[in-house]
Design a protein around this motif. Structure first.
Motif, mmCIF file in Angstrom:
data_model
loop_
_atom_site.group_PDB
_atom_site.id
_atom_site.type_symbol
_atom_site.label_atom_id
_atom_site.label_comp_id
_atom_site.label_asym_id
_atom_site.label_seq_id
_atom_site.Cartn_x
_atom_site.Cartn_y
_atom_site.Cartn_z
ATOM 1 N N THR A 111 37.391 49.914 47.782
ATOM 2 C CA THR A 111 38.018 50.349 47.081
ATOM 3 C C THR A 111 38.871 49.892 45.669
ATOM 4 O O THR A 111 38.048 49.712 45.015
ATOM 5 C CB THR A 111 39.022 49.612 48.408
ATOM 6 N N ARG A 112 39.919 50.132 45.435
ATOM 7 C CA ARG A 112 39.705 50.196 44.009
ATOM 8 C C ARG A 112 40.484 48.850 43.995
ATOM 9 O O ARG A 112 39.330 48.118 42.547
ATOM 10 C CB ARG A 112 41.226 51.392 43.238
ATOM 11 N N LEU A 113 41.119 48.281 44.794
ATOM 12 C CA LEU A 113 41.613 47.379 44.728
ATOM 13 C C LEU A 113 40.697 46.148 44.848
ATOM 14 O O LEU A 113 40.258 44.976 44.438
ATOM 15 C CB LEU A 113 42.817 47.013 45.726
ATOM 16 N N HIS A 114 39.615 46.473 46.008
ATOM 17 C CA HIS A 114 38.458 45.796 46.162
ATOM 18 C C HIS A 114 37.616 45.280 45.289
ATOM 19 O O HIS A 114 37.559 44.134 44.344
ATOM 20 C CB HIS A 114 38.153 45.746 46.904
ATOM 21 N N LEU A 115 37.432 46.643 44.094
ATOM 22 C CA LEU A 115 37.082 47.073 42.865
ATOM 23 C C LEU A 115 37.646 45.183 42.037
ATOM 24 O O LEU A 115 36.965 44.762 41.268
ATOM 25 C CB LEU A 115 35.964 48.112 42.511
ATOM 26 N N ALA A 116 38.694 45.929 41.886
ATOM 27 C CA ALA A 116 39.200 44.929 41.134
ATOM 28 C C ALA A 116 39.231 43.523 41.301
ATOM 29 O O ALA A 116 38.919 42.031 40.295
ATOM 30 C CB ALA A 116 40.585 44.846 40.747
ATOM 31 N N ASN A 117 39.285 43.476 42.757
ATOM 32 C CA ASN A 117 39.419 41.432 43.164
ATOM 33 C C ASN A 117 37.223 40.988 42.856
ATOM 34 O O ASN A 117 37.407 40.057 42.236
ATOM 35 C CB ASN A 117 39.268 40.856 44.138
ATOM 36 N N ALA A 118 37.208 42.126 42.997
ATOM 37 C CA ALA A 118 35.880 41.522 42.781
ATOM 38 C C ALA A 118 34.792 41.623 41.264
ATOM 39 O O ALA A 118 34.242 40.469 40.523
ATOM 40 C CB ALA A 118 34.331 42.694 43.610
ATOM 41 N N LEU A 119 34.774 42.353 40.457
ATOM 42 C CA LEU A 119 35.105 42.016 39.431
ATOM 43 C C LEU A 119 35.489 41.076 38.711
ATOM 44 O O LEU A 119 35.449 40.293 37.796
ATOM 45 C CB LEU A 119 35.646 43.816 38.352
ATOM 46 N N ASN A 120 36.625 40.976 38.822
ATOM 47 C CA ASN A 120 37.541 39.131 38.796
ATOM 48 C C ASN A 120 36.574 37.838 38.968
ATOM 49 O O ASN A 120 36.289 37.460 38.060
ATOM 50 C CB ASN A 120 38.956 39.071 39.129
ATOM 51 N N VAL A 121 36.073 38.119 40.026
ATOM 52 C CA VAL A 121 35.231 36.861 40.941
ATOM 53 C C VAL A 121 34.016 36.666 40.052
ATOM 54 O O VAL A 121 33.765 35.728 39.635
ATOM 55 C CB VAL A 121 35.355 37.267 42.458
ATOM 56 N N GLN A 122 33.546 38.343 39.766
ATOM 57 C CA GLN A 122 32.404 37.749 38.583
ATOM 58 C C GLN A 122 32.943 37.433 37.465
ATOM 59 O O GLN A 122 31.767 36.968 37.060
ATOM 60 C CB GLN A 122 31.712 40.018 38.086
ATOM 61 N N ALA A 123 33.962 38.053 37.308
ATOM 62 C CA ALA A 123 34.331 37.931 35.309
ATOM 63 C C ALA A 123 34.079 35.690 35.749
ATOM 64 O O ALA A 123 33.904 35.649 34.499
ATOM 65 C CB ALA A 123 35.399 38.344 34.884
ATOM 66 N N ASP A 124 34.534 35.733 36.172
ATOM 67 C CA ASP A 124 35.417 34.231 36.699
ATOM 68 C C ASP A 124 33.762 33.595 36.070
ATOM 69 O O ASP A 124 33.496 32.339 35.860
ATOM 70 C CB ASP A 124 35.783 33.565 37.634
ATOM 71 N N ALA A 125 32.820 34.047 37.087
ATOM 72 C CA ALA A 125 31.156 33.401 37.225
ATOM 73 C C ALA A 125 30.461 33.196 35.865
ATOM 74 O O ALA A 125 30.068 32.543 35.079
ATOM 75 C CB ALA A 125 31.133 34.444 38.490
ATOM 76 N N LEU A 126 31.077 34.874 35.346
ATOM 77 C CA LEU A 126 30.273 34.954 33.889
ATOM 78 C C LEU A 126 30.951 33.659 33.081
ATOM 79 O O LEU A 126 29.834 32.888 32.062
ATOM 80 C CB LEU A 126 30.184 36.703 33.632
ATOM 81 N N ASP A 127 31.970 33.516 33.305
ATOM 82 C CA ASP A 127 32.620 32.785 32.516
ATOM 83 C C ASP A 127 31.865 31.222 33.058
ATOM 84 O O ASP A 127 31.317 30.410 31.222
ATOM 85 C CB ASP A 127 34.546 32.586 32.177
#
Length: 543
Positions: A211-227
């Motif tokens: 869902t859009r909300l889950h996608l937002a959350n997953a992208l945010n976790v991925q961004a933290d990992a990339l950081d």
């Protein structure tokens, strides 16, 4: 090709047979065909709405479900689906009512207990949320969602053994369960394995069924990992994508509201032409709080206020409260429009006393007894609302936290906040910078308009020399310096900190966040011209 009306009519029995055979794609396809043929049946409408929900057409799905509920108000599954739609539209109280209706019709409906738990978590009742999810898991041991929700709750508590247990059980049943996958990724980040977390999120996102909300959350976790992997510009692009999805989720619930950037622009225009004569304090004879001193710790979100609060709370003569809505009712009453601001300017002593009593009652509701202590009320974004504080608490002091504006804005953009019309702006880099610039312009205007004493504290100075900075703050507060302030990590570990800074504060003093904006290169160019005047005014290097 024949039209749907010309095809053989689809029956409810056919739809139910597809559901029984666990072929949901076929069930949805048949339901859509039946709906197009004019069949108005709750099961058909529920599946049509479910497809609309998957397409993030939440309001359309809700309209279909409301038709189904009128046909059969005793269908618990329909009420459960209504609750899901309200949850996805960031309306947790409406969702709770729908889930409670579903459970009144079927107390053993595991999906409704799960949905109710998610709504309870959204309003901050974590204990009740945990109980609801535990009940859902007991009712249906093969249901992965409540286990994923329990993993997510455990991740918020940093209970990493619980996270791994719940998440592993959920993922064994459903390898794509979003909450469990994200909680497991959070555990991997905590264990120092950002590569595993990034790979897990990449797989989850690539499957394309979020869902859009889950996608937002997953992208945010991925961004933290990339950081953490040092891929900072890639991380910022992932944060941008995450926040674009999140803004779309939050937009419907906030569509009729005045958003933060527009609000600060309005307040700047109003107070820039205000007369100091209209903003004289309302006399305050004594205090219902019995405090030895009253301090509002303001500035802006992600300006180091959580760190400073823990340092101050370590002083034996100080008691502090973390970001609770102590003044919100008065802000809503007076700063929503020009008429309210005029009423605030003309506030009577009797009305001021009534608001003060209301404030101190709120403070006590939050478990703080200020009598005989210097009371620190930490509300970073209340820089914007200082006229209310000045009118109600003329004897208060203002501790203004400051940090490099670029670090503040980037950090706000990267972190998640409970949505409201102000912080929803933090899902857009440019508008975050506009809100920051507006808030600092307001602080500048208020300095010439209001009578409250202000001490400016720089976050970087505290990091570089805690003793020197805290001595200056203690002098401002009229307190002797105390060595216990050095032991703020122990204080933080004893307190239930709910801001995004909790983990950083518990690490102790470090320079990880100093000039962190530099890592993101051209991906944050949009904020630089907006913030440049404040970077210069506050003495930070231009590049």
């Amino acid at each position: 090709m024949s039209s749907p009306a010309a095809q053989a009519p689809v029956t409810v029995d056919q739809v139910h047979a597809a559901i029984a055979g666990r072929d949901m794609d076929k069930a949805i396809r048949l339901a859509q065909q039946a709906h197009e043929q004019g069949l108005e049946h709750p099961s058909v409408l529920n599946l049509v709405a479910y497809q609309l929900e998957l397409e993030n057409r939440i309001e359309e799905a809700l309209a279909v479900l409301e038709r189904a509920a009128r046909i059969d108000p005793e269908d618990a599954f329909i009420w459960n689906s209504i609750g899901v739609c309200h949850s996805k539209s960031e309306r947790p109280m409406d969702a709770l009512r729908a889930f409670d209706t579903a459970l009144g019709l079927d107390p053993d409906l595991a999906h409704a207990h799960n949905g109710r738990g998610l709504a309870l978590a959204a309003i901050g009742d974590r204990q009740a949320a945990r109980l609801a999810q535990t009940r859902a898991a007991q009712l249906d041991p093969a249901f992965a969602e409540p286990l994923g929700a329990l993993a997510a709750l455990a991740a918020e508590d940093k209970a990493w053994d619980e996270v791994r247990d719940f998440a592993a059980r959920a993922l064994a049943q459903d390898p794509d369960q979003p909450a469990a996958a994200m909680a497991m990724a959070a555990a991997e980040l905590n264990a120092g394995d950002p590569a595993a977390a990034e790979a897990r999120m990449a797989r989850l996102i690539a499957r394309g069924r979020l869902t859009r909300l889950h996608l937002a959350n997953a992208l945010n976790v991925q961004a933290d990992a990339l950081d953490l992997l040092g891929r900072h510009e890639h991380a910022m692009r992932a944060y941008v994508a995450a926040n674009a999805e999140l803004r779309q989720v939050q937009a419907p619930a906030l569509r009729a509201k005045e958003l933060g950037a527009d609000m600060v622009d309005r307040l700047v225009a109003t107070f820039a032409r205000a007369s100091p004569a209209d903003w004289q304090p309302v006399p305050e004879a004594g205090s219902a709080g019995g405090e030895a001193g009253h301090v509002f710790l303001v500035g802006f979100a992600r300006s180091g206020t959580t760190l400073l609060e823990q340092v101050l709370a370590s002083h034996p003569d100080i008691v502090a409260l973390e970001e609770k809505p102590t003044v919100d009712d008065a802000i809503i009453e007076y700063l929503g429009d020009e008429a309210g601001i005029a009423r605030l300017a003309a506030l009577s002593e009797a009305d001021a006393q009534r608001w003060r009593a209301h404030y101190w009652a709120k403070v006590r509701e939050f478990g703080v007894e200020a009598a005989g202590k210097v009371f620190v009320d930490k509300l970073p974004l209340h820089t914007i609302y200082l006229p209310v504080i000045a009118k109600l608490f003329p004897r208060a002091k203002i501790l203004m936290a400051r940090r490099d504006p670029r670090d503040v804005v980037v950090s706000c953009f990267k972190r998640r906040f409970k949505p409201n019309p102000l912080v929803v702006e933090f899902t857009d880099l440019e508008r975050t910078a506009r809100v920051y610039a507006g808030a600092m312009r307001l602080a500048q205007i208020y300095e010439g308009l209001l009578t409250l004493p202000v001490h400016v504290h720089r976050h970087e100075d505290l990091v570089d020399d805690l003793d020197r900075e805290t001595l200056a703050i203690c002098d401002f507060l009229g307190l002797p310096w105390d060595a216990n302030m050095r032991d703020f990590v122990a204080t933080a570990n004893r307190r239930d900190i709910r801001t995004p800074s909790a983990g950083q504060v518990r690490k102790g003093l470090n320079r990880e966040g100093v000039a962190a904006w530099r890592r993101y290169g051209e991906t944050i160019d949009v904020i630089k011209p907006i913030l440049a005047p404040w970077v210069a005014a506050y003495g930070y290097p231009a590049d």
